[in-house]
Design a protein around this motif. Structure first.
Motif, PDB file in Angstrom:
ATOM      1  N   ARG A 114       0.828  -1.196   0.000  1.00 29.06           N
ATOM      2  CA  ARG A 114       0.000   0.000   0.000  1.00 29.06           C
ATOM      3  C   ARG A 114       0.867   1.251   0.000  1.00 29.06           C
ATOM      4  O   ARG A 114       1.829   1.362   0.769  1.00 29.06           O
ATOM      5  N   ALA A 115       0.503   2.213  -0.835  1.00 24.15           N
ATOM      6  CA  ALA A 115       1.300   3.432  -0.973  1.00 24.15           C
ATOM      7  C   ALA A 115       1.389   4.202   0.338  1.00 24.15           C
ATOM      8  O   ALA A 115       2.455   4.713   0.705  1.00 24.15           O
ATOM      9  N   ASP A 116       0.283   4.308   1.067  1.00 23.39           N
ATOM     10  CA  ASP A 116       0.296   5.057   2.329  1.00 23.39           C
ATOM     11  C   ASP A 116       1.243   4.407   3.339  1.00 23.39           C
ATOM     12  O   ASP A 116       1.957   5.103   4.066  1.00 23.39           O
ATOM     13  N   THR A 117       1.230   3.077   3.388  1.00 23.14           N
ATOM     14  CA  THR A 117       2.100   2.370   4.330  1.00 23.14           C
ATOM     15  C   THR A 117       3.563   2.578   3.978  1.00 23.14           C
ATOM     16  O   THR A 117       4.389   2.892   4.845  1.00 23.14           O
ATOM     17  N   THR A 144       6.959  10.750  -4.906  1.00 20.57           N
ATOM     18  CA  THR A 144       5.589  10.318  -5.110  1.00 20.57           C
ATOM     19  C   THR A 144       5.500   8.811  -4.881  1.00 20.57           C
ATOM     20  O   THR A 144       6.477   8.081  -5.055  1.00 20.57           O
ATOM     21  N   ALA A 145       4.328   8.373  -4.471  1.00 23.79           N
ATOM     22  CA  ALA A 145       4.075   6.947  -4.260  1.00 23.79           C
ATOM     23  C   ALA A 145       2.681   6.639  -4.780  1.00 23.79           C
ATOM     24  O   ALA A 145       1.704   7.300  -4.403  1.00 23.79           O
ATOM     25  N   ARG A 146       2.583   5.657  -5.666  1.00 25.40           N
ATOM     26  CA  ARG A 146       1.265   5.283  -6.190  1.00 25.40           C
ATOM     27  C   ARG A 146       1.200   3.771  -6.376  1.00 25.40           C
ATOM     28  O   ARG A 146       2.210   3.103  -6.638  1.00 25.40           O
ATOM     29  N   GLU A 147       0.014   3.242  -6.226  1.00 28.29           N
ATOM     30  CA  GLU A 147      -0.216   1.815  -6.422  1.00 28.29           C
ATOM     31  C   GLU A 147      -0.528   1.560  -7.891  1.00 28.29           C
ATOM     32  O   GLU A 147      -1.340   2.264  -8.489  1.00 28.29           O
ATOM     33  N   THR A 148       0.144   0.559  -8.468  1.00 26.13           N
ATOM     34  CA  THR A 148      -0.048   0.246  -9.870  1.00 26.13           C
ATOM     35  C   THR A 148       0.143  -1.249 -10.090  1.00 26.13           C
ATOM     36  O   THR A 148       0.538  -1.975  -9.172  1.00 26.13           O
ATOM     37  N   GLU A 149      -0.132  -1.703 -11.296  1.00 24.06           N
ATOM     38  CA  GLU A 149      -0.001  -3.114 -11.647  1.00 24.06           C
ATOM     39  C   GLU A 149       1.145  -3.258 -12.640  1.00 24.06           C
ATOM     40  O   GLU A 149       1.141  -2.640 -13.707  1.00 24.06           O
ATOM     41  N   HIS A 150       2.135  -4.093 -12.272  1.00 27.10           N
ATOM     42  CA  HIS A 150       3.262  -4.344 -13.166  1.00 27.10           C
ATOM     43  C   HIS A 150       3.022  -5.660 -13.891  1.00 27.10           C
ATOM     44  O   HIS A 150       2.565  -6.633 -13.284  1.00 27.10           O
ATOM     45  N   PRO A 151       3.326  -5.715 -15.202  1.00 28.35           N
ATOM     46  CA  PRO A 151       3.017  -6.936 -15.964  1.00 28.35           C
ATOM     47  C   PRO A 151       3.725  -8.190 -15.471  1.00 28.35           C
ATOM     48  O   PRO A 151       3.221  -9.298 -15.653  1.00 28.35           O
ATOM     49  N   GLU A 152       4.894  -8.034 -14.830  1.00 28.76           N
ATOM     50  CA  GLU A 152       5.637  -9.194 -14.336  1.00 28.76           C
ATOM     51  C   GLU A 152       5.575  -9.335 -12.819  1.00 28.76           C
ATOM     52  O   GLU A 152       5.504 -10.443 -12.291  1.00 28.76           O
ATOM     53  N   VAL A 156       2.179  -3.410  -7.290  1.00 24.71           N
ATOM     54  CA  VAL A 156       3.366  -2.798  -6.684  1.00 24.71           C
ATOM     55  C   VAL A 156       3.056  -1.358  -6.310  1.00 24.71           C
ATOM     56  O   VAL A 156       2.066  -0.777  -6.759  1.00 24.71           O
ATOM     57  N   VAL A 157       3.926  -0.790  -5.473  1.00 21.83           N
ATOM     58  CA  VAL A 157       3.931   0.643  -5.212  1.00 21.83           C
ATOM     59  C   VAL A 157       5.106   1.244  -5.965  1.00 21.83           C
ATOM     60  O   VAL A 157       6.244   0.797  -5.806  1.00 21.83           O
ATOM     61  N   GLU A 158       4.834   2.228  -6.784  1.00 20.07           N
ATOM     62  CA  GLU A 158       5.868   2.900  -7.576  1.00 20.07           C
ATOM     63  C   GLU A 158       6.329   4.157  -6.845  1.00 20.07           C
ATOM     64  O   GLU A 158       5.534   5.042  -6.551  1.00 20.07           O
ATOM     65  N   LEU A 159       7.621   4.220  -6.524  1.00 20.61           N
ATOM     66  CA  LEU A 159       8.205   5.367  -5.827  1.00 20.61           C
ATOM     67  C   LEU A 159       9.092   6.151  -6.790  1.00 20.61           C
ATOM     68  O   LEU A 159       9.922   5.558  -7.496  1.00 20.61           O
ATOM     69  N   ARG A 200       4.931  -6.477  -2.025  1.00 22.07           N
ATOM     70  CA  ARG A 200       4.787  -7.127  -0.727  1.00 22.07           C
ATOM     71  C   ARG A 200       4.905  -8.630  -0.903  1.00 22.07           C
ATOM     72  O   ARG A 200       4.191  -9.229  -1.707  1.00 22.07           O
ATOM     73  N   LEU A 201       5.814  -9.252  -0.160  1.00 21.83           N
ATOM     74  CA  LEU A 201       6.041 -10.679  -0.279  1.00 21.83           C
ATOM     75  C   LEU A 201       4.936 -11.469   0.408  1.00 21.83           C
ATOM     76  O   LEU A 201       4.456 -11.092   1.477  1.00 21.83           O
ATOM     77  N   ALA A 202       4.562 -12.565  -0.203  1.00 20.61           N
ATOM     78  CA  ALA A 202       3.649 -13.493   0.447  1.00 20.61           C
ATOM     79  C   ALA A 202       4.376 -14.173   1.595  1.00 20.61           C
ATOM     80  O   ALA A 202       5.610 -14.218   1.642  1.00 20.61           O
TER      81      ALA A 202
END
Length: 227
Positions: A114-117, A144-152, A156-159, A200-202
């Motif tokens: 999570r970006a806020d965390t 900046t921090a935002r939540e996004t979807e990476h294809p691989e 993820v959170v992008e910083l 975030r790791l499982a």
């Protein structure tokens, strides 16, 4: 039993030879070397000394007398409080499961970062979160921090470090990566030069990495002493 983090293993000359993120179980019932834990004489908000203020760990030492002798010579002259604790070889999750006779309980839910965390971890380092979309060379200093979807990598959170000075941006980029790698092993950080992608790791991944770190450091703990 309690848990200690040992991040640096040193040779007989005091030179670092390995850095790990792993948990170590202290016990008086199992084979061990000894570790010195130093604490600061800081006062808490209520005016009392805070015995948990952590300065660092030193060792391992071959026996408790040697550990205390070293601490008296190197820490006591500076009025630094310390304690000597027994340190066992690190357990793996497989060892724990064998002792319990059942699997270690893990979360079945795969939760994304999570970006806020993530952003909250950088507040002690004077890094300010700015609104996503702020231009890279903004006169303001931050990230900046935002939540996004990476294809691989998946969610993820992008910083992204921002600011008018490229050197400062590169430095902040490195600080964020270091803070996450050293203090938050729950997360995997991928460096994309201008951005950091944080996953975030499982639980299963986290346990496997802890086991690998424990296996790497165990031979060093078995053979090292500090004079």
């Amino acid at each position: 039993m309690s848990f200690l983090r040992l991040t640096t293993v040193r040779d007989l000359d005091g030179e670092p030879i390995a850095t790990v993120n792993a948990q170590f179980v202290t016990s008086t019932d199992l084979p061990h070397t000894w570790l010195i834990i130093a604490t600061a004489d800081d006062e808490s908000d209520d005016g009392y000394d805070d015995p948990t203020a952590h300065l660092g760990s030193y060792g391992p030492f071959a026996d408790p007398d040697g550990a205390r002798a070293w601490a008296e010579a190197h820490l006591a002259p500076y009025a630094t409080r310390y304690t000597a604790v027994p340190l066992t070889a690190p357990y793996t999750y497989a060892d724990v499961e064998k002792a319990l006779g059942k699997p270690v309980r893990t979360s079945k839910e795969l939760r994304p970062a999570r970006a806020d965390t993530i952003a909250s971890y950088f507040k002690p380092y004077a890094l300010t979160r700015l609104r996503y979309g702020t231009r890279t060379d903004t006169p303001r200093h931050g990230f900046t921090a935002r939540e996004t979807e990476h294809p691989e990598l998946g969610p993820v959170v992008e910083l992204t470090a921002l600011g008018p000075d490229r050197y400062q941006r590169d430095r902040d980029h490195s600080v964020m990566q270091t803070v996450l790698n050293l203090d938050h092993p729950r997360y995997e950080v991928t460096d994309h030069h201008t951005q950091l992608l944080v996953r975030r790791l499982a639980d299963a991944e986290l346990h496997a990495r802890a086991d690998q770190a424990a296996a790497r450091v165990a031979p060093h703990l078995a053979g090292l002493t500090t004079n």
